[in-house]
Write an enzyme that holds these catalytic residues in place. Structure first.
Site, PDB file in Angstrom:
ATOM      1  N   ASN A 193      49.294 -31.795   6.378  1.00  0.00           N
ATOM      2  CA  ASN A 193      48.789 -31.084   5.205  1.00  0.00           C
ATOM      3  C   ASN A 193      48.927 -29.572   5.307  1.00  0.00           C
ATOM      4  O   ASN A 193      48.921 -28.886   4.287  1.00  0.00           O
ATOM      5  CB  ASN A 193      47.340 -31.486   4.947  1.00  0.00           C
ATOM      6  CG  ASN A 193      47.261 -32.835   4.263  1.00  0.00           C
ATOM      7  OD1 ASN A 193      48.046 -33.131   3.376  1.00  0.00           O
ATOM      8  ND2 ASN A 193      46.338 -33.672   4.694  1.00  0.00           N
TER       9      ASN A 193
ATOM     10  N   GLU B  98      48.867 -39.257  12.589  1.00  0.00           N
ATOM     11  CA  GLU B  98      48.589 -38.021  13.337  1.00  0.00           C
ATOM     12  C   GLU B  98      47.357 -38.266  14.202  1.00  0.00           C
ATOM     13  O   GLU B  98      46.301 -38.632  13.681  1.00  0.00           O
ATOM     14  CB  GLU B  98      48.277 -36.863  12.389  1.00  0.00           C
ATOM     15  CG  GLU B  98      49.473 -36.225  11.735  1.00  0.00           C
ATOM     16  CD  GLU B  98      49.076 -34.987  10.937  1.00  0.00           C
ATOM     17  OE1 GLU B  98      49.666 -33.926  11.169  1.00  0.00           O
ATOM     18  OE2 GLU B  98      48.179 -35.077  10.075  1.00  0.00           O
TER      19      GLU B  98
ATOM     20  N   SER C   5      42.006 -35.739   6.799  1.00  0.00           N
ATOM     21  CA  SER C   5      43.344 -35.178   6.640  1.00  0.00           C
ATOM     22  C   SER C   5      43.374 -33.676   6.881  1.00  0.00           C
ATOM     23  O   SER C   5      44.448 -33.073   6.859  1.00  0.00           O
ATOM     24  CB  SER C   5      43.861 -35.472   5.224  1.00  0.00           C
ATOM     25  OG  SER C   5      42.978 -34.933   4.251  1.00  0.00           O
TER      26      SER C   5
ATOM     27  N   HIS D 135      44.697 -39.780  11.666  1.00  0.00           N
ATOM     28  CA  HIS D 135      45.062 -39.530  10.272  1.00  0.00           C
ATOM     29  C   HIS D 135      46.235 -40.416   9.853  1.00  0.00           C
ATOM     30  O   HIS D 135      47.388 -40.158  10.183  1.00  0.00           O
ATOM     31  CB  HIS D 135      45.420 -38.051  10.084  1.00  0.00           C
ATOM     32  CG  HIS D 135      45.834 -37.701   8.695  1.00  0.00           C
ATOM     33  ND1 HIS D 135      46.709 -36.680   8.408  1.00  0.00           N
ATOM     34  CD2 HIS D 135      45.492 -38.256   7.489  1.00  0.00           C
ATOM     35  CE1 HIS D 135      46.888 -36.621   7.106  1.00  0.00           C
ATOM     36  NE2 HIS D 135      46.173 -37.560   6.531  1.00  0.00           N
TER      37      HIS D 135
END
Length: 283
Positions: A190, A152, A119, A140
């Site tokens: 993130n 992702e 992540s 991800h």
């Protein structure tokens, strides 16, 4: 290349979820974890989700059994030799991930794609420990994997267009939508989410408001389905801290400095929902 057999390394919440969506979409899955106890827990989690789907008439009993029959509990990581692709979903620690990728590179067929569910960690660095950096990519998934639609896809410095295209098409075959992301710390999800969570922790740390009131502001004022502190508890406060440290180190910018209260909670073992206590208390 036609991807048919997939190994998922790591049978925790993310790994089990990835194995489930792959099996449900017709792929043969090898689920591996060094901890046989974790492997069994992961498989039990998959069974529980499928059984719930049967109860809600989302799938038939036959479809449930077909999905389960596509999952093999691998005894050794060497069984990746049977696979066209491996998806790593182990703990968010660079040394652990590099060790896993060295093993996968050693035993996987030369054509196999190696993907990481990281992540926040750099794909380029993970790829560098293999002899096939052009076939290493970030994939991800969002948590919980069976429900959340986004993946992702992160291209490392050496990731080939062909590898990207295969992973893009496979993600769509799982019923996911994808975004292509460059290899920067935290990627997109993130890099945006964790500073918001960190700032929410600061508002509690500085006595601006209680956790309940911070979350209420974001839910009622910003129409978020879940407040940032409750979300942090669900993600795991240790995971949030680790990602903030990756962002802080990667960018060298003080705006990513983890809140001292976040560090204190992690040191105290208040890691969130998985242990029963974080910013909130759970049964």
């Amino acid at each position: 290349m036609n991807i048919q057999n997939v190994m998922v390394v790591g049978a925790g919440q993310m790994g089990a979820g990835i194995a489930l969506v792959c099996a449900r979409s017709g792929y043969q899955v090898y689920l591996f974890d060094e901890s046989k106890e974790a492997q069994q827990r992961g498989y039990a989690q998959i069974e529980k989700i499928l059984e719930k789907d049967v109860t809600k008439d989302k799938i038939s009993e036959t479809e449930k059994n077909q999905a389960l029959n596509r999952i093999t509990l691998a005894n050794e990581i060497k069984e990746v030799g049977n696979c066209d692709m491996a998806i790593e979903a182990v703990v968010e620690n660079m040394n652990v991930k590099m060790s896993v990728f060295q093993e996968l590179d050693k035993y996987a067929p030369s054509h196999a794609i190696l993907a990481s569910n990281t992540s926040s960690l750099p794909i380029t660095e993970v790829a560098a420990v293999t002899n096939r950096p052009q076939q290493v990519i970030g994939m991800h998934f969002m948590n919980p994997v069976p429900i959340m639609k986004l993946v992702e896809i992160i291209r490392g410095l050496e990731t080939s267009d062909e590898t990207y295209q295969f992973v893009h098409e496979m993600s769509e075959s799982l019923g996911k939508s994808t975004v292509e992301v460059r290899d920067f710390p935290g990627f997109v999800a993130n890099r945006v989410l964790m500073p918001m969570i960190n700032e929410a922790v600061y508002t509690v740390f500085e006595g601006v408001a209680s956790p309940q009131d911070v979350d209420q502001v974001m839910k009622l004022g910003m129409n978020h389905p879940m407040g940032p502190l409750q979300l942090a508890d669900f993600i795991g406060l240790d995971t949030c801290l680790y990602i903030m440290e990756v962002l802080h180190e990667g960018f060298g910018d003080s705006k990513y400095r983890p809140c001292p209260l976040l560090r204190q909670y992690v040191k105290a073992g208040r890691l969130g929902k998985k242990v029963g206590r974080g910013f909130y208390t759970y049964d």
